[in-house]
Design a protein around this motif. Structure first.
Motif, PDB file in Angstrom:
ATOM      1  N   GLY A  21      66.902  49.827  68.673  1.00  0.00           N
ATOM      2  CA  GLY A  21      65.814  49.167  67.953  1.00  0.00           C
ATOM      3  C   GLY A  21      66.298  48.426  66.736  1.00  0.00           C
ATOM      4  O   GLY A  21      65.755  47.389  66.353  1.00  0.00           O
ATOM      5  N   ARG A  22      67.367  48.947  66.097  1.00  0.00           N
ATOM      6  CA  ARG A  22      67.891  48.289  64.912  1.00  0.00           C
ATOM      7  C   ARG A  22      68.440  46.907  65.266  1.00  0.00           C
ATOM      8  O   ARG A  22      68.242  45.936  64.517  1.00  0.00           O
ATOM      9  CB  ARG A  22      68.958  49.150  64.269  1.00  0.00           C
ATOM     10  N   VAL A  74      67.515  45.056  67.798  1.00  0.00           N
ATOM     11  CA  VAL A  74      66.383  44.172  68.122  1.00  0.00           C
ATOM     12  C   VAL A  74      65.736  43.655  66.852  1.00  0.00           C
ATOM     13  O   VAL A  74      65.418  42.471  66.715  1.00  0.00           O
ATOM     14  CB  VAL A  74      65.353  44.923  68.987  1.00  0.00           C
ATOM     15  N   PHE A  75      65.535  44.554  65.890  1.00  0.00           N
ATOM     16  CA  PHE A  75      64.924  44.166  64.620  1.00  0.00           C
ATOM     17  C   PHE A  75      65.791  43.131  63.886  1.00  0.00           C
ATOM     18  O   PHE A  75      65.297  42.153  63.342  1.00  0.00           O
ATOM     19  CB  PHE A  75      64.714  45.403  63.746  1.00  0.00           C
ATOM     20  N   THR A  76      67.107  43.398  63.890  1.00  0.00           N
ATOM     21  CA  THR A  76      68.024  42.467  63.233  1.00  0.00           C
ATOM     22  C   THR A  76      67.983  41.092  63.890  1.00  0.00           C
ATOM     23  O   THR A  76      67.997  40.057  63.227  1.00  0.00           O
ATOM     24  CB  THR A  76      69.459  43.018  63.276  1.00  0.00           C
ATOM     25  N   ILE A 129      65.464  39.783  65.529  1.00  0.00           N
ATOM     26  CA  ILE A 129      64.188  39.146  65.198  1.00  0.00           C
ATOM     27  C   ILE A 129      64.224  38.549  63.803  1.00  0.00           C
ATOM     28  O   ILE A 129      63.785  37.419  63.562  1.00  0.00           O
ATOM     29  CB  ILE A 129      63.031  40.159  65.333  1.00  0.00           C
ATOM     30  N   VAL A 130      64.787  39.315  62.862  1.00  0.00           N
ATOM     31  CA  VAL A 130      64.868  38.830  61.480  1.00  0.00           C
ATOM     32  C   VAL A 130      65.753  37.592  61.396  1.00  0.00           C
ATOM     33  O   VAL A 130      65.415  36.608  60.712  1.00  0.00           O
ATOM     34  CB  VAL A 130      65.401  39.937  60.557  1.00  0.00           C
TER      35      VAL A 130
END
Length: 298
Positions: free
Chosen positions: A5-6, A8-10, A12-13
């Motif tokens: 998830g980290r 994926v979040f990175t 997206i950011v």
């Protein structure tokens, strides 16, 4: 293969950051400025050299961006009408002043909101044309107030140009335009004294024609108004007569008999109405023939 998830979040950011940079960050060159218009609100922003962030760029196609040079050199021909010949709206009776203007836009104070929308060309030229014409109109005012003196204008043209240049610089600075230079690029085009006098005579003729036309129009309007009142009074009288006759049917008989000539001795009228054919108020009832009835007069 699992993606945490980290990550994926990175991702997206990073994608959002790249999108914001591409859509909202504008890089303006050192010798230019940009005029940004918000299509939704109509608001205008002026971006100077460097990097600028405009958050409205997040919405696709919301911003309209146009880039222009900071420093501009252009030819401007000012037109100054000679009083009172400005009413003729003809360059034949106007002073034309050719000037070369060099100016630079100050992005931080340029009043782009006043720039008319939909106009082509450099935004500064829209203002400079008006500034130059108003300035020369003011500097020439003393030479035109008591009547046009062509020789005086030719004699003092350099002083007139210098005074106009100072006025242009003062007014342009308030709009965010720094005038670097403003000078005559050629001789002023001055109408001949004879042309000025002919223009005055022509203007007097036009005013006389206009005066006569207005007078004739007033007379015609007065006549139409009187005719309108006369017709209205006539219709009102007819209405009163109609009501009177309707309430007094025998009045027609009296009027008819009263208007007969002295040589009329006998009148044949229908027995029921007592009036000649067509003047009776009573509707004549026609008795239809019964089926099988024979007309013996045929």
């Amino acid at each position: 293969m699992k993606i945490s998830g980290r990550k994926v979040f990175t991702l997206i950011v990073l994608s959002a950051a790249v999108y914001l940079y591409c859509a909202c960050v504008f890089r303006i060159g050192s010798g230019e400025f940009a005029l940004v218009r918000d299509r939704e609100s109509g608001e205008r922003l002026v971006l100077g050299p460097g990097f600028d962030f405009v958050w409205q760029g997040v919405v696709p196609r919301r911003l309209e961006v146009a880039r222009y040079a900071l420093r501009v050199s252009e030819f401007i021909e000012a037109r100054v009408a000679i009083p009172p010949l400005g009413e003729l709206e003809s360059d034949h009776y106007a002073i034309r002043v050719p000037v070369n203007a060099v100016y630079e836009i100050v992005p931080g104070s340029f009043r782009a909101v006043l720039s008319p929308a939909g106009r082509e060309g450099h935004p500064g030229s829209i203002f400079m044309k008006g500034f130059v014409e108003k300035a020369f109109a003011a500097s020439l005012g003393t030479y035109l107030a008591q009547g046009y003196d062509r020789n005086a204008v030719m004699r003092d043209r350099e002083r007139i140009a210098a005074e106009a240049a100072e006025l242009v610089k003062s007014r342009a600075a308030k709009t965010g335009i720094s005038v670097i230079g403003l000078e005559l690029s050629g001789p002023m085009v001055l109408p001949e004294q004879r042309t000025y006098l002919q223009g005055l005579a022509f203007l007097d003729d036009l005013r006389e024609i206009e005066h006569n036309n207005k007078k004739e129009l007033l007379v015609l309007q007065s006549q139409l108004e009187r005719e309108k009142r006369r017709k209205k009074e006539y219709l009102e009288k007819l209405s009163d007569v109609s009501k009177l006759v309707k309430s007094n049917p025998d009045l027609l008989k009296y009027i008819y008999i009263d208007r007969l000539g002295d040589d009329v001795k006998v009148i044949l009228t229908p027995e029921k109405s007592g009036m000649p054919l067509g003047l009776s108020l009573d509707e004549e009832k026609t008795v239809g023939k019964r089926k099988g009835e024979i007309d013996n007069l045929r």
